[in-house]
Design an enzyme around this catalytic site. Sequence first.
Site, PDB file in Angstrom:
ATOM      1  N   GLY A   1       8.643  -7.350   0.120  1.00 46.10           N
ATOM      2  CA  GLY A   1       7.613  -6.307   0.225  1.00 46.10           C
ATOM      3  C   GLY A   1       8.618  -4.993   0.456  1.00 46.10           C
ATOM      4  O   GLY A   1       9.289  -4.324  -0.270  1.00 46.10           O
ATOM      5  N   ARG A   2       9.060  -4.833   1.788  1.00 49.27           N
ATOM      6  CA  ARG A   2       9.726  -3.648   2.250  1.00 49.27           C
ATOM      7  C   ARG A   2      11.118  -3.478   1.219  1.00 49.27           C
ATOM      8  O   ARG A   2      11.353  -2.370   0.731  1.00 49.27           O
ATOM      9  CB  ARG A   2      10.227  -3.671   3.589  1.00 49.27           C
TER      10      ARG A   2
ATOM     11  N   GLN B   1      -4.072  -7.320  -6.712  1.00 44.81           N
ATOM     12  CA  GLN B   1      -4.482  -7.719  -5.391  1.00 44.81           C
ATOM     13  C   GLN B   1      -6.172  -7.131  -5.193  1.00 44.81           C
ATOM     14  O   GLN B   1      -6.082  -5.978  -5.081  1.00 44.81           O
ATOM     15  CB  GLN B   1      -3.618  -7.221  -4.358  1.00 44.81           C
TER      16      GLN B   1
ATOM     17  N   HIS C   1      -6.955 -10.679  -1.712  1.00 49.60           N
ATOM     18  CA  HIS C   1      -6.618 -10.412  -0.172  1.00 49.60           C
ATOM     19  C   HIS C   1      -7.552 -10.998   0.698  1.00 49.60           C
ATOM     20  O   HIS C   1      -8.681 -10.494   1.083  1.00 49.60           O
ATOM     21  CB  HIS C   1      -6.418  -8.827  -0.280  1.00 49.60           C
TER      22      HIS C   1
ATOM     23  N   TYR D   1      -8.627  -7.781   6.994  1.00 49.28           N
ATOM     24  CA  TYR D   1      -9.622  -7.059   6.148  1.00 49.28           C
ATOM     25  C   TYR D   1     -10.832  -8.214   6.242  1.00 49.28           C
ATOM     26  O   TYR D   1     -10.883  -9.207   6.678  1.00 49.28           O
ATOM     27  CB  TYR D   1      -9.035  -6.880   4.800  1.00 49.28           C
TER      28      TYR D   1
ATOM     29  N   ASN E   1      -4.574 -10.287   6.828  1.00 48.48           N
ATOM     30  CA  ASN E   1      -4.274  -8.996   7.436  1.00 48.48           C
ATOM     31  C   ASN E   1      -5.413  -8.232   7.893  1.00 48.48           C
ATOM     32  O   ASN E   1      -5.632  -7.073   7.989  1.00 48.48           O
ATOM     33  CB  ASN E   1      -3.519  -8.049   6.611  1.00 48.48           C
TER      34      ASN E   1
ATOM     35  N   THR F   1       0.750  -1.231   0.110  1.00 47.29           N
ATOM     36  CA  THR F   1      -0.187   0.077   0.040  1.00 47.29           C
ATOM     37  C   THR F   1       0.876   1.430  -0.218  1.00 47.29           C
ATOM     38  O   THR F   1       1.659   1.463   0.840  1.00 47.29           O
ATOM     39  CB  THR F   1      -0.925  -0.235   1.266  1.00 47.29           C
TER      40      THR F   1
ATOM     41  N   ARG G   1      -4.015 -14.516  -0.655  1.00 56.52           N
ATOM     42  CA  ARG G   1      -3.008 -14.188   0.215  1.00 56.52           C
ATOM     43  C   ARG G   1      -3.690 -14.412   1.690  1.00 56.52           C
ATOM     44  O   ARG G   1      -4.897 -13.932   1.787  1.00 56.52           O
ATOM     45  CB  ARG G   1      -2.582 -12.884   0.381  1.00 56.52           C
TER      46      ARG G   1
ATOM     47  N   ASN H   1      -4.552  -5.701  12.345  1.00 49.04           N
ATOM     48  CA  ASN H   1      -5.740  -4.952  12.307  1.00 49.04           C
ATOM     49  C   ASN H   1      -6.741  -5.895  13.199  1.00 49.04           C
ATOM     50  O   ASN H   1      -8.073  -6.049  13.071  1.00 49.04           O
ATOM     51  CB  ASN H   1      -6.501  -5.191  10.881  1.00 49.04           C
TER      52      ASN H   1
HETATM   53  C1  8OZ Z   1      -0.248  -1.130   5.391  1.00 54.06           C
HETATM   54  C2  8OZ Z   1      -1.207   0.099   5.327  1.00 54.06           C
HETATM   55  C3  8OZ Z   1      -2.462   0.141   4.809  1.00 54.06           C
HETATM   56  C4  8OZ Z   1      -2.824  -1.196   4.319  1.00 54.06           C
HETATM   57  C5  8OZ Z   1      -2.152  -4.974   4.381  1.00 54.06           C
HETATM   58  C6  8OZ Z   1      -3.284  -3.625   2.632  1.00 54.06           C
HETATM   59  O1  8OZ Z   1      -1.716  -4.726   5.360  1.00 54.06           O
HETATM   60  C7  8OZ Z   1      -2.415  -3.687   3.822  1.00 54.06           C
HETATM   61  C8  8OZ Z   1      -2.020  -2.331   4.166  1.00 54.06           C
HETATM   62  C9  8OZ Z   1      -0.728  -2.145   4.895  1.00 54.06           C
HETATM   63  O2  8OZ Z   1      -2.516  -5.883   3.825  1.00 54.06           O
END
Ligand code: 8OZ
Length: 364
Positions: free
Chosen positions: A321-322, A104, A180, A185, A183, A30, A232, A240
């Site tokens: 990622g990073r 994604q 996705h 969501y 995480n 993101t 994923r 979260n």
């Molecule tokens: C960091 C900031 C905002 C969203 C994820 C889509 O963790 C994200 C996300 C990561 O999967």
Amino acid sequence: MSAHHADKLFQPYQLGDLSLANRVVMAPLTRNRATPGTDAPNDLMVEYYRQRASAGLIVTEASQISQQGQGYIHTPGIYTNEQARGWRRINDAVHDAGGKIFIQLWHVGRISHVSLQANGAAPVAPSAIRANSKTFAASGFVDVSEPRALELSEIPGIVADYARAAEWAKEAGFDGVEIHAANGYLLDQFQKDGSSHRTDAYGGSIENRCRLTLEVVDAITKILPPGRVGIRLSPVSPANDVSDSAPQAVFDYLVGQLDARKLGYIHLIEGATGGPRDIAPFDFAALRKAFRGAYVANNSYDRALATQAVATGAADLIAFGRPFIANPDLVERLRRDAPLNALDVKTLYGGGAEGYTDYPALTA
Ligand code: 8OZ
């Protein structure tokens, strides 16, 4: 580790009918640089993805399938013509550079804020339980809003939004899509019993909690071949504010179902997202064994760990990622065992070219 041992990471990989140039994946990241007002991809994003096209596979940043599915400001969408046209330009640039790219598909569920929802509505979730989490809106970092529980009658509409997004993805020229379901969501909120207290067909038993994810898979694989669909998952990540009382049983079941549906890959965040890999005991190898498609491993891999995972067969592909944020030519740097650029955390979310398209590649 001998040079020979490292070689496999840089060898081509056949993902179903798709030939990847190497086994290094750019993880979804993101960055909040879509065009304000339309949330469409723009020239700056074309340049960013073009710079990173030497990845064997790019998975784009999470992209909302509907306005309801948006939880952060300036994340790109994949539900309007204008957004699809923007993505088409990114796909053409990545393909011209020899890369492959999946989008994604994202619905944030309760990880949103009323200011990002149509008419200031409450975000939606399996149950009306507010997450202890933050998002960023026009006003900056804010607590996520109190969600409302989805009515049973609304669920087919959400599945239809995923299917329509997959249609847009096809139209825009993506090689495939990644669902996705990680995480914390929407899909992960349904999967885990800390965030789902439903008592209908979408809650309670493991089968019921995985139902929405599998309906989304079934809808999308009517539009794209299953080999062009990945997913994923983050079984033990507390990202979260999600948790489950028995994650191994949930994800053993889910991955068995994904195997039966012949998905192209499963993409596992091993441990806490962006954090410790050993946060909780979990048998990721059991998931790898239960799934005949590709296993994409993610979370704090470095060159040595990635080389070893691919060489031993623990994983087929490694998502970084990073390191991909700060190193557009990450594959070449890993190949040469060259030093990596440092990450600037101040420019991660939002802004312009700084900390986005100005990280240097190796010059010789
Ligand atoms: C960091 C900031 C905002 C969203 C994820 C889509 O963790 C994200 C996300 C990561 O999967």
